[in-house]
Design a protein around this motif. Structure first.
Motif, PDB file in Angstrom:
ATOM      1  N   LYS A   1     -60.847 -23.192  -3.095  1.00  0.00           N
ATOM      2  CA  LYS A   1     -62.245 -23.528  -3.384  1.00  0.00           C
ATOM      3  C   LYS A   1     -62.985 -24.003  -2.148  1.00  0.00           C
ATOM      4  O   LYS A   1     -64.159 -23.705  -1.969  1.00  0.00           O
ATOM      5  CB  LYS A   1     -62.254 -24.643  -4.439  1.00  0.00           C
ATOM      6  N   GLU A   2     -62.304 -24.725  -1.275  1.00  0.00           N
ATOM      7  CA  GLU A   2     -62.990 -25.277  -0.111  1.00  0.00           C
ATOM      8  C   GLU A   2     -62.441 -24.783   1.219  1.00  0.00           C
ATOM      9  O   GLU A   2     -63.160 -24.216   2.020  1.00  0.00           O
ATOM     10  CB  GLU A   2     -62.962 -26.811  -0.162  1.00  0.00           C
TER      11      GLU A   2
ATOM     12  N   MET B   1     -60.923 -18.451  -8.502  1.00  0.00           N
ATOM     13  CA  MET B   1     -61.176 -19.229  -7.288  1.00  0.00           C
ATOM     14  C   MET B   1     -61.055 -18.358  -6.035  1.00  0.00           C
ATOM     15  O   MET B   1     -61.785 -18.539  -5.066  1.00  0.00           O
ATOM     16  CB  MET B   1     -60.156 -20.372  -7.165  1.00  0.00           C
TER      17      MET B   1
ATOM     18  N   GLY C   1     -63.571 -14.870  -7.056  1.00  0.00           N
ATOM     19  CA  GLY C   1     -64.896 -15.094  -7.628  1.00  0.00           C
ATOM     20  C   GLY C   1     -65.210 -14.232  -8.835  1.00  0.00           C
ATOM     21  O   GLY C   1     -66.372 -14.077  -9.203  1.00  0.00           O
TER      22      GLY C   1
ATOM     23  N   THR D   1     -66.743 -24.383  -9.568  1.00  0.00           N
ATOM     24  CA  THR D   1     -66.126 -23.067  -9.376  1.00  0.00           C
ATOM     25  C   THR D   1     -65.929 -22.706  -7.910  1.00  0.00           C
ATOM     26  O   THR D   1     -65.194 -21.770  -7.603  1.00  0.00           O
ATOM     27  CB  THR D   1     -67.009 -21.966  -9.994  1.00  0.00           C
ATOM     28  N   GLY D   2     -66.591 -23.425  -7.019  1.00  0.00           N
ATOM     29  CA  GLY D   2     -66.565 -23.017  -5.620  1.00  0.00           C
ATOM     30  C   GLY D   2     -67.599 -21.940  -5.338  1.00  0.00           C
ATOM     31  O   GLY D   2     -67.736 -21.487  -4.202  1.00  0.00           O
ATOM     32  N   PHE D   3     -68.322 -21.530  -6.379  1.00  0.00           N
ATOM     33  CA  PHE D   3     -69.403 -20.559  -6.209  1.00  0.00           C
ATOM     34  C   PHE D   3     -70.693 -21.139  -6.797  1.00  0.00           C
ATOM     35  O   PHE D   3     -71.438 -20.457  -7.466  1.00  0.00           O
ATOM     36  CB  PHE D   3     -69.055 -19.214  -6.872  1.00  0.00           C
ATOM     37  N   ARG D   4     -70.912 -22.419  -6.577  1.00  0.00           N
ATOM     38  CA  ARG D   4     -72.096 -23.139  -7.036  1.00  0.00           C
ATOM     39  C   ARG D   4     -72.368 -22.915  -8.525  1.00  0.00           C
ATOM     40  O   ARG D   4     -73.503 -22.806  -8.951  1.00  0.00           O
ATOM     41  CB  ARG D   4     -73.308 -22.749  -6.182  1.00  0.00           C
TER      42      ARG D   4
END
Lengths: 432, 432
Positions: free
Chosen positions: A144-145, A213, A216, A332-335
């Motif tokens: 995620k990051e 993750m 996407g 989600t790591g995708f805003r």
């Protein structure tokens, strides 16, 4: 000092583990966070059950889910009860009450993750799930990051400790599947009903969670090809060894042009690979990014303290972000944008080398018939071995193919299994 | 769309790698971040030098550090020039100008990290350094956030790709040290002056950086025991193999009660350990937390894209937190509080099993003399081997000891090396 107040739903292995860690590492956690983390309320089914760990006098036990999610003195609901419907209802109510949720529930996330992400986004709350995949290994956060700027092209995982323990015992001690499973049960590594673990479903749940993750996109659980390890025999382990492989239950996902190929299968892994060395009840995930290259994370995939450590990581992550100073909670790591369905490579079209173990009558023309069937389906033979004594149960005939489509391998198996010299159904695994 | 504007100091391997990744993964990065990342200005020594990658028309090259740090159109300064004084001055000026800094400079962080942390905290800016340790492996973030609730009890790392490449080539191909080093140079894995890599200094810098994150204390670089690999011979590799070990250059740190024991040493690692399987120019870090248990992270420790990926992770991390919605920039993982000096176990008191290779004249009484010296210093012998043809250069006599203090091992070596049968100084490595 600020206090982050937890409500735990479930107080089994992981809940107890979390409570223990807060107890032994509380001072360190305060030092790093500038906040104290306290369990305030615990939801259990049976209030009278004896607990292996006493979380202290400040904790109220309840059997009423409403009392947990509507408690105004709780900031984060930690869902560790497992299962689908009850857990989902609890999480949605927690969001509605403005509470963040930390969960280890991979099955629920795999099935209803998109709905939960949307609900969390709508209520502006956090939904964190590091503990849902591979126990203490920080794989969710890494995807995620840390690797957010990478294009992940491939992911491979050994994500079920029970299955890996069984395969490791079969490999190192020559045990058969049933004996190894019984041993795993006796050691508490396998549950009374081990179906989810040994048939690959638990691994499939985790794979679905990680695919979102990493790539996407969403790969629906019910369309994911899943094969378990209950058909693996000591004979297969031995043949694999002769060819230079170890058998592992692998989750795999990779990009093929703009489509995604994924599945859970027992696979022959070259023994020189680190993944082949993941032993006992350990987990490992190998990622390949277009920038970072190959990365492997290895650690304990289950257990009270390792999984509790992952739950705590999520709690601390949320705690850092609460209190008005926070940026958007990006679950989600995708805003939190809508996660669309993956363009999927139909399982039959996925390509791999394959290991076939036919069990056949020891008579003239068998190899010729199998070779002809393979040739007709475009399956090219790389290696073939026939040996062992012929008995009433037939002799094993093992063939390693070159890269071929799964549907071609399946067609060969259907054809050969129907021939009169076939004594038992063909056993077939992928080769990494 | 918001734009995060970068000023790069240095445009060598890693800077070029970062520019390439922004080029190929730009769309994905925008999708995950909701912001665009753009390089605006690049500081180089020689404006006329031909570059292997053109970062595009929006990028201004300059040879003036002031033009970089004082550019009002730059949000983050990315320091990739290396070295100490000039880099430090640049970073401090960037902080003073209110800019965040991302750096890969382990040497500077090891020497002046505390001062830089204080300066960043005073100016409320970020100081990020994922790329300073183990290239693309997300070890800094893992220690700072994912394992923040764990008490780290032990850390082991293979953190220099050049040294690991040389040892791997010596192990798999039987090369001697000089040949393997020349090969590493030819492949671009080793620099013209490889001293920092092969003598363990580069690993020591990384260890000092990670000790702060893992243990929350400072271990001054100039007191850290450091031993390089230039004394490792094919003979040692071969003896290690006979005893079941591989030789690796290891950084190690562990808690001994409330004190810290740390150092960089070539060490014999049991070949069954995953760390022994870290091959070629790969890096790996193994952590042991009191909750998470053992975790190992493995990946490429150097190279343009892997290290660029780590730099990008830091930039994205800062980008998520900028724009007024940010929580406190916690550069140290301990809310920027003062990092105090570690209580250190004096290197001589550290305990380990040891491998001794004496080179002695082939005559009666040698083994007795060495054994007596060891007994007198309390060093207990676990295994001993003497073989090989005796020549003018003497014969090797290898002894594996039980756990003993380093100072006892040193005393034995000093004593035996002074005896008249010693043909060459004793070679001594730790055993994991």
């Amino acid at each position: 000092m600020d206090v982050i107040r937890l409500g735990l739903a479930g107080f089994g292995t992981v809940g107890t583990g979390l409570a223990r860690i807060l107890d032994i590492n509380g001072e360190r956690i305060e030092k790093r966070l500038g906040k104290r983390i306290e369990i305030r309320r615990v939801l259990v089914r049976d209030l009278d059950k004896t607990r292996s760990f006493d979380p202290g006098p400040g904790v109220t036990f309840t059997s009423d889910p409403e009392a947990l999610v509507n408690d105004p003195d709780i900031d984060i609901v930690v869902e560790l009860m497992g299962g689908l419907d009850t857990a989902k209802a609890l999480i949605l109510k927690a969001f509605a009450a403005g509470k963040h949720v930390v969960t280890a529930n991979k099955h629920l996330l795999a099935v209803d993750g998109l709905e939960l992400f949307e609900a969390a986004a709508a209520s502006g709350t956090g939904l964190m799930f590091e503990a849902s995949c591979a126990g203490g290994i920080p794989i969710v956060q890494t995807l995620k990051e840390n690797l957010a700027g990478d294009e992940i092209v491939k992911m491979l995982g050994i994500m079920n400790g029970t299955a890996n323990y069984i395969l490791s015992e079969m490999t190192t001690k020559g045990m058969d599947f049933t004996t190894a499973l019984d041993e795993a049960k006796a050691l508490g590594y396998a549950e009374a009903d081990p179906t989810f673990d040994i048939e690959g479903h638990d691994t499939a749940h985790k794979l679905c969670v990680l695919i979102r993750m990493a790539f996407g996109v969403d790969y629906p659980l019910d369309t994911l090809p899943v094969q378990g390890i209950s058909t693996v025999t000591p004979l297969d382990i031995e043949f694999a060894r002769r060819f230079g492989y170890r058998i592992k239950l692998l989750a795999h996902a990779k990009k093929v042009d703009d489509r995604l190929e994924a599945g859970v299968h027992p696979a022959l892994v070259p023994y020189t690979y680190l993944l082949a060395r993941v032993g006992g009840n350990y987990n490992a995930v190998r990622l390949e990014g277009n920038a970072v290259g190959p990365i492997m994370l290895h650690g304990q995939g289950a257990g009270d303290l390792p999984t509790g450590s992952a739950v705590l990581a999520d709690i601390m992550n949320l705690a850092r972000q609460t209190g008005g100073r926070c940026h958007m909670l990006d679950n989600t790591g995708f805003r939190n944008q809508h996660i669309s369905m993956a363009a999927i490579v139909p399982p039959g079209e996925s390509e791999s080398k394959f290991y076939f173990r036919f069990t056949v009558a020891d008579r003239t023309g068998v190899m010729a018939a199998i070779a002809r069937s393979m040739a007709e389906h475009g399956v090219s033979i790389a290696q073939a071995v026939q040996d062992g004594e012929a008995g009433a149960e037939g002799v094993p005939l093992v063939i390693i193919s070159h890269e071929t489509r799964a549907e071609a391998a399946e067609a060969v198996i259907a054809e050969v299994d129907a021939l009169d010299f076939s004594v038992e159904p063909c056993v077939c695994f992928r080769i990494l």
